[in-house]
Design a protein around this motif. Sequence first.
Motif, PDB file in Angstrom:
ATOM      1  N   THR A 189      11.162   2.235   6.769  1.00 62.21           N
ATOM      2  CA  THR A 189      11.241   3.312   7.754  1.00 62.21           C
ATOM      3  C   THR A 189       9.847   3.802   8.106  1.00 62.21           C
ATOM      4  O   THR A 189       9.528   4.026   9.289  1.00 62.21           O
ATOM      5  N   ALA A 190       9.004   3.998   7.102  1.00 61.07           N
ATOM      6  CA  ALA A 190       7.631   4.439   7.362  1.00 61.07           C
ATOM      7  C   ALA A 190       6.818   3.361   8.072  1.00 61.07           C
ATOM      8  O   ALA A 190       6.098   3.645   9.041  1.00 61.07           O
ATOM      9  N   LEU A 191       6.959   2.112   7.635  1.00 63.85           N
ATOM     10  CA  LEU A 191       6.144   1.044   8.213  1.00 63.85           C
ATOM     11  C   LEU A 191       6.519   0.750   9.659  1.00 63.85           C
ATOM     12  O   LEU A 191       5.696   0.231  10.427  1.00 63.85           O
ATOM     13  N   ALA A 192       7.735   1.081  10.052  1.00 63.61           N
ATOM     14  CA  ALA A 192       8.137   0.876  11.451  1.00 63.61           C
ATOM     15  C   ALA A 192       7.276   1.692  12.402  1.00 63.61           C
ATOM     16  O   ALA A 192       7.133   1.340  13.581  1.00 63.61           O
ATOM     17  N   GLU A 193       6.692   2.788  11.901  1.00 62.83           N
ATOM     18  CA  GLU A 193       5.862   3.649  12.746  1.00 62.83           C
ATOM     19  C   GLU A 193       4.413   3.185  12.833  1.00 62.83           C
ATOM     20  O   GLU A 193       3.632   3.762  13.602  1.00 62.83           O
ATOM     21  N   VAL A 194       4.023   2.183  12.052  1.00 68.45           N
ATOM     22  CA  VAL A 194       2.625   1.722  12.078  1.00 68.45           C
ATOM     23  C   VAL A 194       2.533   0.263  12.520  1.00 68.45           C
ATOM     24  O   VAL A 194       1.542  -0.418  12.235  1.00 68.45           O
ATOM     25  N   LYS A 195       3.534  -0.198  13.261  1.00 70.66           N
ATOM     26  CA  LYS A 195       3.549  -1.598  13.687  1.00 70.66           C
ATOM     27  C   LYS A 195       2.369  -1.962  14.563  1.00 70.66           C
ATOM     28  O   LYS A 195       1.959  -3.119  14.623  1.00 70.66           O
ATOM     29  N   GLY A 196       1.819  -0.995  15.283  1.00 73.98           N
ATOM     30  CA  GLY A 196       0.714  -1.301  16.177  1.00 73.98           C
ATOM     31  C   GLY A 196      -0.641  -1.306  15.511  1.00 73.98           C
ATOM     32  O   GLY A 196      -1.664  -1.448  16.192  1.00 73.98           O
ATOM     33  N   ALA A 197      -0.706  -1.179  14.204  1.00 73.46           N
ATOM     34  CA  ALA A 197      -1.990  -1.117  13.504  1.00 73.46           C
ATOM     35  C   ALA A 197      -2.705  -2.469  13.565  1.00 73.46           C
ATOM     36  O   ALA A 197      -2.095  -3.531  13.701  1.00 73.46           O
ATOM     37  N   ALA A 198      -4.029  -2.394  13.443  1.00 69.29           N
ATOM     38  CA  ALA A 198      -4.837  -3.609  13.476  1.00 69.29           C
ATOM     39  C   ALA A 198      -4.617  -4.447  12.223  1.00 69.29           C
ATOM     40  O   ALA A 198      -4.113  -3.962  11.201  1.00 69.29           O
ATOM     41  N   ALA A 199      -5.010  -5.702  12.304  1.00 71.90           N
ATOM     42  CA  ALA A 199      -4.929  -6.589  11.146  1.00 71.90           C
ATOM     43  C   ALA A 199      -5.759  -6.007  10.005  1.00 71.90           C
ATOM     44  O   ALA A 199      -6.813  -5.416  10.215  1.00 71.90           O
ATOM     45  N   GLY A 200      -5.248  -6.172   8.785  1.00 72.13           N
ATOM     46  CA  GLY A 200      -5.943  -5.654   7.621  1.00 72.13           C
ATOM     47  C   GLY A 200      -5.654  -4.205   7.311  1.00 72.13           C
ATOM     48  O   GLY A 200      -6.259  -3.639   6.396  1.00 72.13           O
ATOM     49  N   PHE A 201      -4.734  -3.613   8.046  1.00 70.54           N
ATOM     50  CA  PHE A 201      -4.361  -2.215   7.830  1.00 70.54           C
ATOM     51  C   PHE A 201      -3.788  -2.052   6.433  1.00 70.54           C
ATOM     52  O   PHE A 201      -2.841  -2.735   6.046  1.00 70.54           O
ATOM     53  N   GLU A 202      -4.369  -1.143   5.646  1.00 72.83           N
ATOM     54  CA  GLU A 202      -3.921  -0.934   4.271  1.00 72.83           C
ATOM     55  C   GLU A 202      -2.742   0.034   4.232  1.00 72.83           C
ATOM     56  O   GLU A 202      -2.676   0.983   5.024  1.00 72.83           O
ATOM     57  N   VAL A 203      -1.833  -0.214   3.305  1.00 69.35           N
ATOM     58  CA  VAL A 203      -0.716   0.699   3.066  1.00 69.35           C
ATOM     59  C   VAL A 203      -0.700   1.004   1.572  1.00 69.35           C
ATOM     60  O   VAL A 203      -0.228   0.208   0.760  1.00 69.35           O
ATOM     61  N   ALA A 204      -1.273   2.150   1.221  1.00 70.74           N
ATOM     62  CA  ALA A 204      -1.290   2.588  -0.167  1.00 70.74           C
ATOM     63  C   ALA A 204      -0.121   3.541  -0.399  1.00 70.74           C
ATOM     64  O   ALA A 204       0.339   4.213   0.529  1.00 70.74           O
ATOM     65  N   ALA A 205       0.368   3.585  -1.615  1.00 69.77           N
ATOM     66  CA  ALA A 205       1.442   4.530  -1.951  1.00 69.77           C
ATOM     67  C   ALA A 205       1.244   5.025  -3.366  1.00 69.77           C
ATOM     68  O   ALA A 205       0.998   4.236  -4.284  1.00 69.77           O
ATOM     69  N   ARG A 206       1.338   6.346  -3.527  1.00 73.49           N
ATOM     70  CA  ARG A 206       1.367   6.916  -4.871  1.00 73.49           C
ATOM     71  C   ARG A 206       2.803   6.858  -5.358  1.00 73.49           C
ATOM     72  O   ARG A 206       3.731   7.319  -4.679  1.00 73.49           O
ATOM     73  N   ILE A 207       2.991   6.291  -6.544  1.00 69.96           N
ATOM     74  CA  ILE A 207       4.321   6.054  -7.104  1.00 69.96           C
ATOM     75  C   ILE A 207       4.387   6.747  -8.456  1.00 69.96           C
ATOM     76  O   ILE A 207       3.620   6.418  -9.378  1.00 69.96           O
ATOM     77  N   PHE A 208       5.281   7.700  -8.593  1.00 71.74           N
ATOM     78  CA  PHE A 208       5.397   8.453  -9.838  1.00 71.74           C
ATOM     79  C   PHE A 208       6.170   7.629 -10.865  1.00 71.74           C
ATOM     80  O   PHE A 208       7.290   7.181 -10.603  1.00 71.74           O
ATOM     81  N   VAL A 209       5.550   7.437 -12.027  1.00 68.96           N
ATOM     82  CA  VAL A 209       6.083   6.536 -13.051  1.00 68.96           C
ATOM     83  C   VAL A 209       6.192   7.297 -14.368  1.00 68.96           C
ATOM     84  O   VAL A 209       5.212   7.883 -14.842  1.00 68.96           O
ATOM     85  N   CYS A 210       7.393   7.281 -14.956  1.00 68.07           N
ATOM     86  CA  CYS A 210       7.645   7.912 -16.248  1.00 68.07           C
ATOM     87  C   CYS A 210       8.098   6.809 -17.207  1.00 68.07           C
ATOM     88  O   CYS A 210       9.292   6.483 -17.285  1.00 68.07           O
TER      89      CYS A 210
END
Length: 327
Positions: A189-210
Motif C-alpha cells: 500500500t505504501a509502495l504504490a505511492e512511490v512508483k514514480g521514484a527514480a531507480a535506486g530509490f531506497e525504502v527503509a523501514a523501522r521494524i519493532f522486534v521483541c
Amino acid sequence: MSTRWGMTVPLAGVPLADHAAVYAALEEAGFTDVWSSEVNGSDAFTPLTLAAAWAPSFGLGTAIAPVFTRGPGLLAMTAAALAETAPGRFQLGIGASSPVVVGDWNAADFTEPYARSRDMLRFLRAALAGEVVDGDFDTFSVRRFRLERPPATPPQILLAALRPGMLRLAAAEADGVILNWLSPGDVPTALAEVKGAAAGFEVAARIFVCPTDDAAYARTVGRRMITSYLTVPAYAAFHRWLGRDEILRPMWDAWAAGDRKGALAAIPDEVVDDLIVHGTPAQCRARVEAYAAAGITVPVMALLPTPALNSGDFPTIRGVLTDLGRA
C-alpha cells in the motif's frame, strides 16, 4: 530480497562508551547497517559517529533527524560532518517527528509538518552539495548560507513518510523513504505511492522486534508501544488509511476518554502480532525477511526489551544479536 540488514542503535541498557563491542557483535552476526533514532534518548548523530570510527564497514543512517528541532544550517553542518567522517556510507533520514517531541520537549512550533519537511529537504539538498543558499522558503528563510566544509560525497537524503502526500514528496524529491509502524502486508500500500521514484530509490523501514517466545510478554510490551504511538494523530490517520479504522476504533475511543487500561485491553492480539515482530530470534528473523520480500530495501530492527536483553549480561545480548543476524 534486501542484501542489507540493519539494527537500531544504541542498544538499551548498554552505555554508548561500550558500543564498540556491540558493533563488533553486530558485524559478526551479519548486520550491514546501524541506524539511529532521536526521541528522548541519544541524539541521532553521536551513535553513528562512534560507529563510523569503530565499525568502518557499516552503512549508517538516521531515522530520523527531526526537521523542527535544529535550524537549517545546524542540521546541514551536522550531516556534513558525519558524511565527511564516513564517506559514502551515511544516509540522512529526516522527518517531521511529533508534537510531543517538537513542541513539549524542544519548545519549537510543530506547524505545517509537510511544508517544513519539504523545505528542509530542498535546503539540505542544495547546502550539502556545497551551494550558496539564499532565499525564502515557505516555512523559513536563509540568507547566504554555504557550508565551509561541504562533504566530497553528499549523503543521500531519505524522507520519513506515512500517507500519500509525504510518500509522493519522497518519491519526487528524496533519495528514499523511511517507513514505520506497518506490517509486511501494509508495505505494498505504501509502495504504490512511490512508483514514480527514480531507480535506486531506497525504502527503509523501522521494524519493532521483541525476541522472546513468551507471547504474552511480547504482547504486553507491544500493546504499550501501540498506545504510545498509534494514538498520535499522524499515526492514527496512517492506520485509518491502511484500513484499521474499525479494529482500532475501540482503542482510540478509550484513550480519548482517558481510559488507559481500557485502551490497552481494546487492542486485539492480531493487531499486535501484525505490527510487532515477536517469537524466537529465528522466527523474528524470518518475519523481518518478509518485510524485505515485500519491497523493503533496508529493514532496520528496533529491539524491544526482553528479560535477556535487560539482563546486562553482554554474552547473552550478543547471543540474541547472533541469532537475529544473517551470518
